[in-house]
Design a protein around this motif. Structure first.
Motif, PDB file in Angstrom:
ATOM      1  N   ILE A 166      -9.127   0.786  18.648  1.00  0.00           N
ATOM      2  CA  ILE A 166      -9.125   1.184  20.038  1.00  0.00           C
ATOM      3  C   ILE A 166      -9.679   3.437  18.474  1.00  0.00           C
ATOM      4  O   ILE A 166      -9.945   4.550  19.145  1.00  0.00           O
ATOM      5  N   GLN A 167     -10.361   3.152  17.443  1.00  0.00           N
ATOM      6  CA  GLN A 167     -10.055   4.306  16.428  1.00  0.00           C
ATOM      7  C   GLN A 167     -12.007   4.529  17.155  1.00  0.00           C
ATOM      8  O   GLN A 167     -12.862   3.838  16.889  1.00  0.00           O
ATOM      9  N   TYR A 168     -11.817   5.730  17.402  1.00  0.00           N
ATOM     10  CA  TYR A 168     -13.353   6.385  18.074  1.00  0.00           C
ATOM     11  C   TYR A 168     -13.743   6.384  16.410  1.00  0.00           C
ATOM     12  O   TYR A 168     -13.342   6.519  15.619  1.00  0.00           O
ATOM     13  N   TRP A 169     -15.014   6.753  16.799  1.00  0.00           N
ATOM     14  CA  TRP A 169     -16.029   6.574  15.430  1.00  0.00           C
ATOM     15  C   TRP A 169     -17.757   7.460  15.722  1.00  0.00           C
ATOM     16  O   TRP A 169     -17.394   7.433  16.997  1.00  0.00           O
ATOM     17  N   ARG A 170     -18.221   7.924  14.892  1.00  0.00           N
ATOM     18  CA  ARG A 170     -19.027   8.728  14.798  1.00  0.00           C
ATOM     19  C   ARG A 170     -20.431   7.661  14.203  1.00  0.00           C
ATOM     20  O   ARG A 170     -20.418   8.016  13.461  1.00  0.00           O
ATOM     21  N   ASP A 171     -21.502   7.673  15.272  1.00  0.00           N
ATOM     22  CA  ASP A 171     -23.034   6.923  14.779  1.00  0.00           C
ATOM     23  C   ASP A 171     -23.622   8.056  13.561  1.00  0.00           C
ATOM     24  O   ASP A 171     -23.193   9.063  13.264  1.00  0.00           O
ATOM     25  N   SER A 172     -24.891   7.269  13.534  1.00  0.00           N
ATOM     26  CA  SER A 172     -25.689   7.870  12.349  1.00  0.00           C
ATOM     27  C   SER A 172     -26.568   9.524  13.078  1.00  0.00           C
ATOM     28  O   SER A 172     -26.872   9.988  12.152  1.00  0.00           O
ATOM     29  N   GLU A 173     -26.612   8.997  14.268  1.00  0.00           N
ATOM     30  CA  GLU A 173     -27.296   9.821  15.027  1.00  0.00           C
ATOM     31  C   GLU A 173     -26.176  11.228  15.343  1.00  0.00           C
ATOM     32  O   GLU A 173     -26.643  11.985  15.865  1.00  0.00           O
ATOM     33  N   GLY A 174     -24.874  10.875  14.915  1.00  0.00           N
ATOM     34  CA  GLY A 174     -23.584  11.844  14.923  1.00  0.00           C
ATOM     35  C   GLY A 174     -23.434  11.289  16.435  1.00  0.00           C
ATOM     36  O   GLY A 174     -22.457  12.593  16.832  1.00  0.00           O
ATOM     37  N   VAL A 175     -23.865  10.499  17.231  1.00  0.00           N
ATOM     38  CA  VAL A 175     -22.762  10.784  18.515  1.00  0.00           C
ATOM     39  C   VAL A 175     -21.610   9.851  18.744  1.00  0.00           C
ATOM     40  O   VAL A 175     -21.294   8.589  17.690  1.00  0.00           O
ATOM     41  N   HIS A 176     -20.343  10.633  18.842  1.00  0.00           N
ATOM     42  CA  HIS A 176     -19.078  10.200  18.849  1.00  0.00           C
ATOM     43  C   HIS A 176     -18.876   9.215  19.739  1.00  0.00           C
ATOM     44  O   HIS A 176     -18.842   9.075  21.636  1.00  0.00           O
ATOM     45  N   HIS A 177     -18.232   8.014  19.562  1.00  0.00           N
ATOM     46  CA  HIS A 177     -17.990   6.733  20.256  1.00  0.00           C
ATOM     47  C   HIS A 177     -16.510   6.557  20.469  1.00  0.00           C
ATOM     48  O   HIS A 177     -15.748   6.570  19.771  1.00  0.00           O
ATOM     49  N   VAL A 178     -16.194   6.493  21.692  1.00  0.00           N
ATOM     50  CA  VAL A 178     -14.395   6.524  22.230  1.00  0.00           C
ATOM     51  C   VAL A 178     -13.815   5.074  22.882  1.00  0.00           C
ATOM     52  O   VAL A 178     -15.096   4.912  24.360  1.00  0.00           O
ATOM     53  N   PRO A 179     -13.378   3.886  22.082  1.00  0.00           N
ATOM     54  CA  PRO A 179     -13.391   2.652  22.593  1.00  0.00           C
ATOM     55  C   PRO A 179     -12.153   3.251  23.856  1.00  0.00           C
ATOM     56  O   PRO A 179     -10.956   3.691  23.768  1.00  0.00           O
ATOM     57  N   LYS A 180     -12.616   2.353  24.785  1.00  0.00           N
ATOM     58  CA  LYS A 180     -11.224   2.105  26.336  1.00  0.00           C
ATOM     59  C   LYS A 180     -10.787   0.870  26.089  1.00  0.00           C
ATOM     60  O   LYS A 180     -11.613   0.605  26.110  1.00  0.00           O
ATOM     61  N   ARG A 181      -9.719   1.141  25.887  1.00  0.00           N
ATOM     62  CA  ARG A 181      -9.100  -0.571  27.071  1.00  0.00           C
ATOM     63  C   ARG A 181      -9.951  -0.760  28.366  1.00  0.00           C
ATOM     64  O   ARG A 181      -9.426  -0.044  29.154  1.00  0.00           O
ATOM     65  N   SER A 182     -10.151  -2.618  28.645  1.00  0.00           N
ATOM     66  CA  SER A 182     -10.172  -2.483  30.227  1.00  0.00           C
ATOM     67  C   SER A 182      -9.400  -2.139  31.083  1.00  0.00           C
ATOM     68  O   SER A 182      -7.352  -2.405  30.781  1.00  0.00           O
ATOM     69  N   LEU A 183      -9.240  -2.133  32.752  1.00  0.00           N
ATOM     70  CA  LEU A 183      -8.722  -1.819  33.035  1.00  0.00           C
ATOM     71  C   LEU A 183      -7.465  -3.394  33.485  1.00  0.00           C
ATOM     72  O   LEU A 183      -5.673  -2.965  33.753  1.00  0.00           O
ATOM     73  N   ASP A 184      -8.350  -4.037  33.619  1.00  0.00           N
ATOM     74  CA  ASP A 184      -7.374  -5.786  33.487  1.00  0.00           C
ATOM     75  C   ASP A 184      -6.563  -5.620  32.290  1.00  0.00           C
ATOM     76  O   ASP A 184      -5.517  -5.941  32.116  1.00  0.00           O
ATOM     77  N   GLU A 185      -6.903  -5.215  31.148  1.00  0.00           N
ATOM     78  CA  GLU A 185      -5.610  -5.458  29.779  1.00  0.00           C
ATOM     79  C   GLU A 185      -4.987  -4.290  29.948  1.00  0.00           C
ATOM     80  O   GLU A 185      -3.771  -4.493  30.117  1.00  0.00           O
ATOM     81  N   ILE A 186      -4.877  -3.350  31.000  1.00  0.00           N
ATOM     82  CA  ILE A 186      -3.710  -1.938  31.083  1.00  0.00           C
ATOM     83  C   ILE A 186      -3.038  -2.350  31.986  1.00  0.00           C
ATOM     84  O   ILE A 186      -1.644  -1.525  32.813  1.00  0.00           O
ATOM     85  N   ILE A 187      -3.620  -3.671  33.696  1.00  0.00           N
ATOM     86  CA  ILE A 187      -2.797  -2.745  34.072  1.00  0.00           C
ATOM     87  C   ILE A 187      -2.188  -4.535  34.585  1.00  0.00           C
ATOM     88  O   ILE A 187      -2.362  -5.445  34.306  1.00  0.00           O
ATOM     89  N   ILE A 188      -1.131  -4.742  34.219  1.00  0.00           N
ATOM     90  CA  ILE A 188       0.323  -5.869  33.225  1.00  0.00           C
ATOM     91  C   ILE A 188       0.603  -6.481  35.285  1.00  0.00           C
ATOM     92  O   ILE A 188       1.276  -7.206  34.755  1.00  0.00           O
ATOM     93  N   GLY A 189       1.167  -5.710  35.787  1.00  0.00           N
ATOM     94  CA  GLY A 189       1.506  -6.580  36.732  1.00  0.00           C
ATOM     95  C   GLY A 189       1.051  -5.745  38.324  1.00  0.00           C
ATOM     96  O   GLY A 189       0.296  -5.159  37.960  1.00  0.00           O
TER      97      GLY A 189
END
Ligand SMILES: Cc1cc2nc3c(=O)[nH]c(=O)nc-3n(C[C@H](O)[C@H](O)[C@H](O)COP(=O)(O)O)c2cc1C
Length: 189
Positions: A166-189
């Motif tokens: 889940i760690q955000y990261w920055r690519d060689s072009e300076g774009v900042h990437h933010v991983p987000k969990r899927s809806l199916d992963e977080i809705i557990i019931g």
């Protein structure tokens, strides 16, 4: 519209520092917070506004940026926020503040995003030092700092990969990437 604004409202950490934000604009963002929900309607939050370079630099010296970007010390001069809102909790109103400051922070940032600005909530704060240099009232606790400015970086959301990182990261072009969990992963019931 609200969802579009939420998607656009990414944490931004590099700005056009010479873009001026005036105090009336900051007051308007805080008005978004003032009109938001508050536990038991106690409204224990107070705010410090900053949009001048001297006060901004006192605040900047006492906050930390992007813990996952180990090699990046934070925005350099010229790319720092033009303004800040510090959210305080007034202990004379309530000993605890629940999630009021989170709600307030989101309202402030949505207001800023709507105006073409961007920002970042900051909890990594040298609280004692900030309290001292800004001579904040003793009964007030620093809850969150919100940095605001004209965004100079591109931020994209992407799905969390197979490894689950889940760690955000920055690519060689300076774009900042933010991983987000899927809806199916977080809705557990
Ligand atoms: C309560 C809270 C505290 C945060 N504190 C910091 C911080 O001290 N420094 C920082 O650079 N980012 C901070 N962030 C920003 C998060 O790193 C960011 O929200 C996360 O990486 C997801 O990116 P997004 O806001 O674009 O979705 C904070 C966010 C929240 C909600």
């Amino acid at each position: 519209m609200v969802k579009e604004l939420i998607v656009k409202n990414r944490s931004c950490r590099r700005f056009y520092e010479n873009y001026l934000i005036d105090i009336e604009m900051l007051r308007d963002f805080v008005d978004c917070a003032r009109l938001s929900a508050s536990g038991a309607n106690l409204q224990p939050l107070k705010y410090i506004l900053s949009c001048d370079s001297q006060k901004n630099s006192l605040i900047f010296s006492n906050i930390a940026w992007a813990g996952y970007l180990k090699k990046w010390p934070g925005p350099e001069e010229g790319e720092r926020p033009s303004a800040y809102v510090i959210i305080l909790g007034d202990r004379t109103i309530s000993p605890t503040f629940g999630c009021d400051h989170g709600i307030a922070a989101q309202s402030i940032l949505l207001g800023a995003t709507e105006q073409g600005l961007g920002g970042c909530m900051i909890n990594s704060v040298k609280r004692e030092e900030m309290q001292r240099v800004l001579t904040l009232p003793k009964q007030c606790e620093i809850l969150l700092v919100i940095a605001i400015g004209k965004p100079k970086e591109k931020v994209v959301i992407e799905p969390v990969g197979a490894k689950g990182d889940i760690q955000y990261w920055r690519d060689s072009e300076g774009v900042h990437h933010v991983p987000k969990r899927s809806l199916d992963e977080i809705i557990i019931g």
